[in-house]
Design a protein around this motif. Structure first.
Motif, PDB file in Angstrom:
ATOM      1  N   GLU A 171       0.812  -1.224   0.000  1.00 33.83           N
ATOM      2  CA  GLU A 171       0.000   0.000   0.000  1.00 33.83           C
ATOM      3  C   GLU A 171       0.841   1.267   0.000  1.00 33.83           C
ATOM      4  N   ILE A 172       2.159   1.139  -0.087  1.00 37.55           N
ATOM      5  CA  ILE A 172       3.065   2.293  -0.089  1.00 37.55           C
ATOM      6  C   ILE A 172       3.312   2.731  -1.526  1.00 37.55           C
ATOM      7  N   ASP A 173       2.853   3.922  -1.882  1.00 40.25           N
ATOM      8  CA  ASP A 173       2.977   4.426  -3.250  1.00 40.25           C
ATOM      9  C   ASP A 173       3.955   5.596  -3.333  1.00 40.25           C
ATOM     10  N   LEU A 174       4.680   5.643  -4.446  1.00 40.87           N
ATOM     11  CA  LEU A 174       5.498   6.809  -4.770  1.00 40.87           C
ATOM     12  C   LEU A 174       4.571   7.848  -5.392  1.00 40.87           C
ATOM     13  N   THR A 175       4.333   8.948  -4.687  1.00 39.04           N
ATOM     14  CA  THR A 175       3.373   9.954  -5.151  1.00 39.04           C
ATOM     15  C   THR A 175       4.030  11.163  -5.792  1.00 39.04           C
ATOM     16  N   LEU A 176       5.348  11.265  -5.733  1.00 37.43           N
ATOM     17  CA  LEU A 176       6.045  12.388  -6.352  1.00 37.43           C
ATOM     18  C   LEU A 176       5.835  12.337  -7.864  1.00 37.43           C
ATOM     19  N   PRO A 177       5.440  13.436  -8.505  1.00 35.66           N
ATOM     20  CA  PRO A 177       5.242  13.430  -9.964  1.00 35.66           C
ATOM     21  C   PRO A 177       6.506  13.007 -10.698  1.00 35.66           C
ATOM     22  N   GLU A 178       6.319  12.310 -11.817  1.00 35.75           N
ATOM     23  CA  GLU A 178       7.466  11.772 -12.556  1.00 35.75           C
ATOM     24  C   GLU A 178       8.425  12.858 -13.009  1.00 35.75           C
ATOM     25  N   ASP A 179       7.908  14.050 -13.339  1.00 35.17           N
ATOM     26  CA  ASP A 179       8.805  15.107 -13.808  1.00 35.17           C
ATOM     27  C   ASP A 179       9.617  15.720 -12.672  1.00 35.17           C
ATOM     28  N   GLN A 180       9.343  15.311 -11.430  1.00 39.04           N
ATOM     29  CA  GLN A 180      10.115  15.780 -10.289  1.00 39.04           C
ATOM     30  C   GLN A 180      11.054  14.707  -9.733  1.00 39.04           C
ATOM     31  N   LEU A 181      11.065  13.549 -10.350  1.00 37.69           N
ATOM     32  CA  LEU A 181      11.913  12.462  -9.866  1.00 37.69           C
ATOM     33  C   LEU A 181      13.351  12.655 -10.322  1.00 37.69           C
ATOM     34  N   ASP A 182      14.273  12.324  -9.448  1.00 42.15           N
ATOM     35  CA  ASP A 182      15.692  12.304  -9.781  1.00 42.15           C
ATOM     36  C   ASP A 182      16.078  10.849  -9.992  1.00 42.15           C
ATOM     37  N   LEU A 183      16.091  10.418 -11.255  1.00 45.07           N
ATOM     38  CA  LEU A 183      16.324   9.011 -11.543  1.00 45.07           C
ATOM     39  C   LEU A 183      17.735   8.560 -11.199  1.00 45.07           C
ATOM     40  N   SER A 184      18.635   9.501 -10.938  1.00 43.86           N
ATOM     41  CA  SER A 184      19.984   9.119 -10.514  1.00 43.86           C
ATOM     42  C   SER A 184      19.957   8.501  -9.113  1.00 43.86           C
ATOM     43  N   LEU A 185      18.827   8.625  -8.411  1.00 42.00           N
ATOM     44  CA  LEU A 185      18.700   8.083  -7.054  1.00 42.00           C
ATOM     45  C   LEU A 185      18.129   6.673  -7.027  1.00 42.00           C
ATOM     46  N   ILE A 186      17.805   6.112  -8.190  1.00 45.42           N
ATOM     47  CA  ILE A 186      17.200   4.780  -8.212  1.00 45.42           C
ATOM     48  C   ILE A 186      18.060   3.766  -7.467  1.00 45.42           C
ATOM     49  N   GLU A 187      19.357   3.797  -7.703  1.00 42.91           N
ATOM     50  CA  GLU A 187      20.253   2.810  -7.095  1.00 42.91           C
ATOM     51  C   GLU A 187      20.776   3.231  -5.723  1.00 42.91           C
ATOM     52  N   SER A 188      20.263   4.322  -5.190  1.00 44.65           N
ATOM     53  CA  SER A 188      20.779   4.821  -3.909  1.00 44.65           C
ATOM     54  C   SER A 188      20.247   4.053  -2.707  1.00 44.65           C
ATOM     55  N   THR A 189      19.179   3.278  -2.894  1.00 49.68           N
ATOM     56  CA  THR A 189      18.652   2.448  -1.808  1.00 49.68           C
ATOM     57  C   THR A 189      18.418   1.037  -2.331  1.00 49.68           C
ATOM     58  N   PRO A 190      18.402   0.030  -1.457  1.00 48.28           N
ATOM     59  CA  PRO A 190      18.213  -1.356  -1.906  1.00 48.28           C
ATOM     60  C   PRO A 190      16.871  -1.606  -2.571  1.00 48.28           C
ATOM     61  N   VAL A 191      15.870  -0.755  -2.315  1.00 39.14           N
ATOM     62  CA  VAL A 191      14.537  -0.995  -2.866  1.00 39.14           C
ATOM     63  C   VAL A 191      14.365  -0.424  -4.273  1.00 39.14           C
ATOM     64  N   ARG A 192      15.309   0.400  -4.713  1.00 36.85           N
ATOM     65  CA  ARG A 192      15.326   0.998  -6.055  1.00 36.85           C
ATOM     66  C   ARG A 192      14.113   1.891  -6.318  1.00 36.85           C
ATOM     67  N   CYS A 193      13.822   2.743  -5.359  1.00 39.62           N
ATOM     68  CA  CYS A 193      12.825   3.794  -5.514  1.00 39.62           C
ATOM     69  C   CYS A 193      13.568   5.116  -5.497  1.00 39.62           C
ATOM     70  N   PRO A 194      13.336   6.015  -6.479  1.00 37.55           N
ATOM     71  CA  PRO A 194      14.135   7.246  -6.580  1.00 37.55           C
ATOM     72  C   PRO A 194      13.771   8.351  -5.600  1.00 37.55           C
TER      73      PRO A 194
END
Length: 356
Positions: free
Chosen positions: A161-184
């Protein structure tokens, strides 16, 4: 069928607890820059045992290129590769060998279809087979990047039930690999990791959603009838173990919009010197053909079927059986599935790019 693609073709082989898994890529053009490290980087992101959120099975997943590459460049001939299994435990699956049917697994259908099956962790039906898909996808991604300027990215956008609500145009995709869960988004990633740990503590599992994004596509990839880009992409995603849903663009959310809001009006882009959609509700495709906008899709993964506790079941003959809490499995497949989603998308797009 063990082969995927038309012009850029991947054939995979191997079982979960066999000697190795591997594949052959045929149709890759000559002259592509390709090193073992290029493929290994992708496999490291899929590798089991990479963090506290994944299965404890320890596999280095070291890839060996057997053919098709010389002095760091592809030859235009079949590229053969191999990844040896090093941490097999077939003894963990004695109950399945005896005929016990794991709820939520392919044991029932495989036994009914084939009769004689490899019960060691599901054999060929195991997600272990996706090692070869990721290796093949890494080669496809190199082709797309070097020859077409196309990039494919994916990230975890939902766990339970945990959703990423940040709009896609505000995501920093360089952060995908910054955590083990791969959420930016670090804040959402922390909540997702806690949700996975809670499932593990409860001796249960949890599913979620991965969002994919391909950029740099030209206008015109895909066919208007039976070779639609979203149809091919959807088939690729639904062919991944544990995937239960696929949507492109606004997907199911589009059903809540009027046509006037969902339509993408056109503008003339002075920088590009051409007409383009001003918005992208369609997800980068129109009539099954790429529009030149980013292709956006989402993939739903069910909770892992294997539970870390004893499970009552039946055998294929209807006799009661108990599946012991053996085997090593992820409480959530999403973190390790991100490179699988990217790989399958790259395979589809490389094939379409060569067919254009």
């Amino acid at each position: 069928m063990n082969t995927f693609g038309t012009r850029f073709r991947l054939t995979t082989f191997g079982e979960s607890h066999g000697a190795a898994v591997g594949g052959v890529v045929d149709g890759c053009p000559a002259g592509l820059t390709l090193e073992v490290a290029d493929i290994q980087a992708w496999l490291d992101r899929r590798r089991p045992g990479q963090s506290h959120l994944t299965t404890p099975r320890q596999e280095a997943d070291r890839v060996e290129i057997l053919s098709g590459v010389y002095e760091g460049r592809t030859l235009g001939t079949p590229i053969g590769f191999l990844v040896r299994n090093e941490d097999q435990r077939p003894q963990d699956y004695a109950a399945i060998e005896a005929g016990g049917l794991r709820p939520g697994h392919a044991d029932f259908t495989w036994r009914a279809k084939y009769g004689h099956v490899d019960a060691r962790g599901g054999g060929r039906s195991s997600a272990r087979e996706t090692v070869a898909r990721v290796a093949g996808g890494a080669i496809a991604a190199a082709l797309l990047r070097q020859h077409a300027g196309i990039e494919v990215r994916a990230w975890v956008s939902s766990i339970g039930e945990i959703d990423l609500t940040l709009p896609e145009d505000q995501l920093d995709l360089s952060l995908i690999e910054s955590t083990p869960v791969r959420c930016p988004d670090p804040a959402t990633a922390a909540r997702m990791m806690a949700r996975i740990e809670a499932a593990r503590a409860a001796q249960d599992t949890v599913g979620g959603i991965i969002t994919g994004w391909a950029t740099g596509l030209p206008v015109g990839l895909g066919e208007p009838v039976f070779g639609k880009l979203p149809a091919l992409l959807g088939a690729a995603m639904l062919g991944i173990n544990a995937v239960k849903g696929f949507e492109i663009g606004d997907g199911f959310a589009a059903t809540r919009l009027p046509g006037s809001a969902h339509n993408d009006p056109y503008v003339f882009d002075e920088a590009l010197g051409r007409v383009r959609p001003a918005t992208n509700h369609a997800g980068g495709v129109l009539g099954g053909i790429s529009s030149g906008e980013p292709v956006r899709w989402r993939v739903a993964f069910k909770p892992v079927a294997t539970l870390p506790r004893a499970t009552d079941t039946l055998t294929a003959h209807g006799d009661p059986a108990v599946l012991p809490a053996k085997g090593r499995h992820d409480p959530c497949v999403l973190p390790r599935a991100v490179p699988i989603v990217e790989a399958m998308a790259a395979l589809v797009l490389a094939d379409l790019w060569l067919l254009r």
